[in-house]
Write an enzyme that holds these catalytic residues in place. Structure first.
Site, PDB file in Angstrom:
ATOM      1  CB  SER A   1      49.207  43.185  48.617  1.00 17.78           C
ATOM      2  OG  SER A   1      50.192  42.237  48.261  1.00 17.78           O
TER       3      SER A   1
ATOM      4  CE1 TYR B   1      48.034  43.332  43.203  1.00 25.89           C
ATOM      5  CE2 TYR B   1      49.889  42.436  44.442  1.00 25.89           C
ATOM      6  CZ  TYR B   1      48.521  42.584  44.266  1.00 25.89           C
ATOM      7  OH  TYR B   1      47.649  41.996  45.155  1.00 25.89           O
TER       8      TYR B   1
HETATM    9  P1  NAD Z   1      40.223  38.395  41.426  1.00 24.99           P
HETATM   10  O1  NAD Z   1      40.915  38.610  40.132  1.00 24.99           O
HETATM   11  O2  NAD Z   1      39.498  37.116  41.662  1.00 24.99           O
HETATM   12  O3  NAD Z   1      39.200  39.598  41.680  1.00 24.99           O
HETATM   13  C1  NAD Z   1      39.379  40.899  41.219  1.00 24.99           C
HETATM   14  C2  NAD Z   1      38.062  41.358  40.594  1.00 24.99           C
HETATM   15  O4  NAD Z   1      38.212  42.716  40.193  1.00 24.99           O
HETATM   16  C3  NAD Z   1      37.674  40.550  39.355  1.00 24.99           C
HETATM   17  O5  NAD Z   1      36.377  40.030  39.512  1.00 24.99           O
HETATM   18  C4  NAD Z   1      37.742  41.576  38.226  1.00 24.99           C
HETATM   19  O6  NAD Z   1      36.762  41.371  37.221  1.00 24.99           O
HETATM   20  C5  NAD Z   1      37.494  42.861  38.974  1.00 24.99           C
HETATM   21  N1  NAD Z   1      37.984  44.025  38.232  1.00 24.99           N
HETATM   22  C6  NAD Z   1      39.139  44.125  37.528  1.00 24.99           C
HETATM   23  N2  NAD Z   1      39.211  45.328  36.941  1.00 24.99           N
HETATM   24  C7  NAD Z   1      38.085  46.001  37.304  1.00 24.99           C
HETATM   25  C8  NAD Z   1      37.581  47.289  37.004  1.00 24.99           C
HETATM   26  N3  NAD Z   1      38.256  48.152  36.226  1.00 24.99           N
HETATM   27  N4  NAD Z   1      36.387  47.653  37.506  1.00 24.99           N
HETATM   28  C9  NAD Z   1      35.690  46.794  38.301  1.00 24.99           C
HETATM   29  N5  NAD Z   1      36.111  45.558  38.612  1.00 24.99           N
HETATM   30  C10 NAD Z   1      37.302  45.169  38.124  1.00 24.99           C
HETATM   31  O7  NAD Z   1      41.315  38.654  42.542  1.00 24.99           O
HETATM   32  P2  NAD Z   1      41.261  38.439  44.109  1.00 24.99           P
HETATM   33  O8  NAD Z   1      42.376  37.536  44.455  1.00 24.99           O
HETATM   34  O9  NAD Z   1      39.889  38.141  44.589  1.00 24.99           O
HETATM   35  O10 NAD Z   1      41.729  39.896  44.581  1.00 24.99           O
HETATM   36  C11 NAD Z   1      40.886  40.843  45.212  1.00 24.99           C
HETATM   37  C12 NAD Z   1      41.783  41.941  45.791  1.00 24.99           C
HETATM   38  O11 NAD Z   1      42.668  41.372  46.761  1.00 24.99           O
HETATM   39  C13 NAD Z   1      42.686  42.620  44.750  1.00 24.99           C
HETATM   40  O12 NAD Z   1      42.826  43.979  45.089  1.00 24.99           O
HETATM   41  C14 NAD Z   1      44.003  41.914  44.939  1.00 24.99           C
HETATM   42  O13 NAD Z   1      45.085  42.689  44.514  1.00 24.99           O
HETATM   43  C15 NAD Z   1      43.998  41.716  46.434  1.00 24.99           C
HETATM   44  N6  NAD Z   1      44.909  40.705  46.951  1.00 24.99           N
HETATM   45  C16 NAD Z   1      44.821  39.415  46.557  1.00 24.99           C
HETATM   46  C17 NAD Z   1      45.721  38.495  47.085  1.00 24.99           C
HETATM   47  C18 NAD Z   1      45.687  37.052  46.694  1.00 24.99           C
HETATM   48  O14 NAD Z   1      46.575  36.310  47.138  1.00 24.99           O
HETATM   49  N7  NAD Z   1      44.724  36.610  45.908  1.00 24.99           N
HETATM   50  C19 NAD Z   1      46.690  38.892  47.988  1.00 24.99           C
HETATM   51  C20 NAD Z   1      46.751  40.212  48.365  1.00 24.99           C
HETATM   52  C21 NAD Z   1      45.848  41.108  47.842  1.00 24.99           C
END
Ligand code: NAD
Length: 272
Positions: A152, A165
């Site tokens: 991130s 985070y």
């Molecule tokens: P999201 O919340 O849509 O997806 C995360 C998924 O992880 C969810 O479906 C959730 O059910 C699942 N999850 C949570 N705990 C879990 C567990 N213990 N076991 C299995 N699954 C689990 O979020 P996203 O935006 O799609 O994020 C995906 C990744 O990208 C994450 O690592 C997030 O930190 C990272 N990220 C997102 C952004 C952003 O702007 N959205 C930016 C940088 C990094």
């Protein structure tokens, strides 16, 4: 996508596969011919993503998995190996933040509980290590594989409020480099471990910080982000697909231990 990558007979496992970013990756990898295992804590949602892929002529399995539970990952591995016989690609996408581990007007740094901080840190950090122990072992045995972690912008310079985070994502970038070296030295020169560092994409995990629930307008933090992003917008899930396909392809065969920003120049901008 206008990029074509030969994914025929490749097997991709995505954790957090029912989430916004990884569901989009799962669908794209399947559209490119990969067999896809969609792993998520939300079993029904994982199954729905898989069903959507299968209805479109792809091949997918949806499996309920807790990335913090080795037993649950081992069980998923058995199912995947039985159905698909191997694992070529692992995308460690499960992760995110929580309000309880975020400072704000109603929660000072001094009020944060150990439990809340550990939950967020462990989900991102241990939630990347454990699936890599389980599925990376398959790769070590077959001496070939591709792992993509999700870091991130918070990894480079911590973002305000999101204490655990930010620390966990910094750890993910460090871990990505460590793993790249470790897998090459201990198991095979044909295993690559890289990370993508997305900029700000509006998804479920961060919406509460960026959009005012009552008005639907950007919060002041949301406006700050747009101002700090020279491209002047939030990204969308599809913005990550090109780099995922590239990292999964032979064109990236000498790229290992890299953390690749996809951020509309957020990282490049000093604010001046
Ligand atoms: P999201 O919340 O849509 O997806 C995360 C998924 O992880 C969810 O479906 C959730 O059910 C699942 N999850 C949570 N705990 C879990 C567990 N213990 N076991 C299995 N699954 C689990 O979020 P996203 O935006 O799609 O994020 C995906 C990744 O990208 C994450 O690592 C997030 O930190 C990272 N990220 C997102 C952004 C952003 O702007 N959205 C930016 C940088 C990094």
């Amino acid at each position: 996508m206008d990029i074509r990558v030969d994914m025929k007979d490749k097997v991709a496992v995505l954790t957090g596969g029912a989430g916004v970013l990884c569901a989009s990756m799962a669908k794209e990898l399947a559209a490119q011919g990969a067999k896809v295992a969609v792993l998520d804590l939300r079993k029904n949602d994982a199954e729905e993503v898989a069903e959507e892929i299968n209805l479109k002529g792809g091949t997918a399995l949806g499996i309920g998995v807790d990335v913090l539970n080795k037993q649950s990952l081992d069980t998923a591995k058995e199912v995947i190996l039985k159905e698909f016989r191997t694992v070529d690609i692992l995308i460690n996408g499960a992760g995110g933040n929580s309000p309880e581990a975020t400072t704000g007007p109603d929660r000072s740094f001094f009020d944060l509980t150990v439990d809340a901080i550990q939950k967020v840190f462990n989900l991102n950090f241990m939630g990347t290590i454990l699936p890599t122990q389980v599925f990376g072992k398959v790769m070590a045995e077959q001496r070939k594989g591709i792992i993509i972690n999700i870091s991130s912008m918070a990894a480079y310079t911590p973002l305000t409020r999101t204490i655990a985070y930010s620390a966990a994502k910094a750890a993910i970038s460090n871990l990505t480099q460590w793993m790249a070296v470790h897998f090459n030295q201990e198991y095979s020169k044909d295993i690559r471990v890289n990370a993508i560092a997305p900029g700000f994409l509006l998804t479920e995990q961060n919406k509460y910080l960026l959009i005012d629930e009552k008005t639907g307008e950007l919060t002041s933090r949301g406006r700050n982000i747009i101002n700090a992003t020279p491209m002047g917008k939030y990204g969308v899930a599809e913005d990550l697909l090109g780099i995922v396909l590239f990292l999964c392809s032979d064109s990236a065969s000498f790229i290992n231990g890299a953390i690749i920003p996809v951020d509309g120049a957020f990282l490049a901008y000093s604010g001046v």
